[in-house]
Design a protein around this motif. Structure first.
Motif, PDB file in Angstrom:
ATOM      1  N   ILE A 246      47.532  51.034  42.623  1.00  0.00           N
ATOM      2  CA  ILE A 246      48.849  50.797  42.242  1.00  0.00           C
ATOM      3  C   ILE A 246      49.658  51.984  41.726  1.00  0.00           C
ATOM      4  CG2 ILE A 246      50.430  49.447  40.917  1.00  0.00           C
ATOM      5  CD1 ILE A 246      48.258  47.385  40.586  1.00  0.00           C
ATOM      6  N   ASP A 256      53.685  45.629  37.852  1.00  0.00           N
ATOM      7  CA  ASP A 256      52.379  44.986  38.549  1.00  0.00           C
ATOM      8  C   ASP A 256      51.033  45.494  38.116  1.00  0.00           C
ATOM      9  OD1 ASP A 256      54.466  43.763  40.240  1.00  0.00           O
ATOM     10  OD2 ASP A 256      53.990  44.776  42.207  1.00  0.00           O
ATOM     11  N   TYR A 257      51.053  46.775  37.575  1.00  0.00           N
ATOM     12  CA  TYR A 257      49.795  46.979  37.027  1.00  0.00           C
ATOM     13  C   TYR A 257      49.452  46.155  35.747  1.00  0.00           C
ATOM     14  CZ  TYR A 257      46.130  50.206  35.328  1.00  0.00           C
ATOM     15  OH  TYR A 257      45.088  50.441  34.946  1.00  0.00           O
ATOM     16  N   ARG A 351      49.187  43.475  46.577  1.00  0.00           N
ATOM     17  CA  ARG A 351      48.335  44.552  45.801  1.00  0.00           C
ATOM     18  C   ARG A 351      46.944  44.368  46.240  1.00  0.00           C
ATOM     19  NH1 ARG A 351      51.809  48.226  44.391  1.00  0.00           N
ATOM     20  NH2 ARG A 351      53.350  47.741  42.943  1.00  0.00           N
TER      21      ARG A 351
END
Length: 421
Positions: A246, A256-257, A351
């Motif tokens: 990411i 998102d992480y 992801r």
């Protein structure tokens, strides 16, 4: 309004036309929601097409906009539209902007939905109210039920079944369910969901005298075997590979992480990530609370340093400023929590694919299954794993004992030699 349009005619069409009552409020809504100047201008420009159509039909100011007016506009505009690029894409853009306007009207009680043209609307509405008031169904469950039963009722319309459901019988129910189950775009979970929806709907109809015989058992049974599958999840190295892939140099990457860090560390459900609020993070006590889902129980877990740091980076550098209490929000205006589960699933799926990992399940449950499998293989008790996962009953956790390969080795029979045979 003049800041968005150079053409006085466009300004006048909005400020003085049939939509004059709503335009200023809608503009204020767009600006407060964080829309850019370009996007706001685009929405208002497409809205002017609706204003022009309504003026041609009836130039009077409206107190409310109706479903029928919007549907007729779409039909008329699709016929008269002339666009230099793709007409189909332009029509989608117009519909998107008008739907944004309708959302604003709906929240302000300025939009009149007219569902009377749908023959089964009264029964469908009564069923959903019954599910909410007597079965205590959540809003998510209600949406799933509505989607499934509407498909069934639409199919009944093709069979010329009246709005009173007179004529519905065992053969019709079996025919629909078999046709639905054989669709190639329908998976096992969707078939089970339709099975459950049909049975509750038919029980409701019998209870309310819409039908004169009990037909819920006419829905064919899908044969399944408890604990028949092996959970498939990400290994620890795969989960770390997803996190390492990411790019955290942008707002979306930071968000998102943090999401995937939570999934990997705690194995919580996607719905618990979506529901996580700012007050659920107890910074002083280094704890984090995940609210119960699916008849489970609340989970209060230690806030690890890695998770805490990823949350701080997101909250300080990437999270939009807004009034919502939820931690994770959309990255584009209007900023809001993730309403639908598929939005979070899409993030996780994207992801995992970006990390070039091939796995059967690419949703949030891939992390949940992976954590549970690692805990089992590391010798943790089933009760402890149930507490971590928020399972109220140990039987729910037993599926993971099938991947306890260390214990299975102890009970495995020795392979016979040639002499023994």
């Amino acid at each position: 309004m003049e800041a968005f349009f150079c053409c006085p005619q466009s300004v006048s069409r909005l400020q003085n036309g049939p939509l004059a009552t709503f335009v200023e409020g809608f503009l204020d809504f767009l600006l407060k929601s964080g829309f850019s100047h370009y996007t706001t201008q685009k929405h208002l420009g497409y809205l002017s097409h609706l204003a022009a159509y309504l003026h041609a039909v009836n130039p009077k100011h409206r107190d409310k906009i109706t479903t029928k007016e919007v549907e007729l506009f779409y039909q008329e505009y699709a016929i008269s539209c002339r666009h230099r690029s793709s007409v189909e894409k332009h029509l989608l853009d117009v519909r998107h902007s008008i739907n944004r306007f309708i959302d604003y009207l709906d929240k302000s009680d300025l939009f009149e939905r007219q569902d009377n043209h749908y023959p089964f609307q009264d029964i469908l509405r009564a069923y959903l109210n019954w599910m909410r008031d007597h079965q205590h169904a959540s809003s998510g469950t209600l949406k799933i039920r509505e989607h499934g039963i509407r498909q069934f009722l639409d199919w009944l319309g093709t069979k010329k079944i009246s709005a009173s459901l007179v004529g519905i019988n065992v053969d019709i129910i079996e025919e629909f369910f078999l046709i639905y189950s054989q669709r190639k775009d329908i998976g096992r979970a969707a078939r089970r969901s339709m099975q459950s929806a049909l049975r509750t709907f038919l029980r409701f109809c019998f209870q309310k005298k819409y039908i004169d015989q009990q037909l819920d058992q006419a829905v064919p049974t899908l044969r399944t075997y408890k604990l028949s599958t092996v959970p498939r999840g990400l290994t620890e190295s795969q989960a770390q590979k997803v996190l390492d892939a990411i790019d955290r140099s942008n707002f979306v990457g930071l968000r998102d992480y943090a999401i995937l860090q939570l999934l990997s560390t705690y194995g919580v459900r996607g719905g618990q990530i979506r529901a996580l609020s700012l007050e659920d993070i107890h910074w002083q006590n280094n704890q984090i609370l995940f609210r119960a889902l699916k008849n489970g129980k609340d989970i209060l877990l230690p806030l690890t340093s890695n998770v805490g740091q990823s949350l701080i980076n997101y909250l300080q550098k990437a999270r939009p400023t807004c009034m919502f209490p939820e931690v994770f929000l959309t990255s584009r205006a209007p900023y809001r929590p993730f309403i639908h589960s598929n939005a979070l699933s899409a993030i996780v799926d994207r992801r995992i694919r970006a990390a070039d990992i091939k796995i059967h399940s690419q949703g949030a449950h891939a992390f949940r299954h992976g954590l549970a499998t690692r805990l089992i293989n590391n010798g943790h008790a089933v009760k402890d794993i149930a507490d971590i996962l928020g399972h109220r009953h140990l039987s729910t956790t037993f599926i993971y004992t099938k991947v306890d390969f260390n214990t299975l080795k102890q009970v495995a029979l020795e392979w016979p030699t040639e002499e023994q045979l």
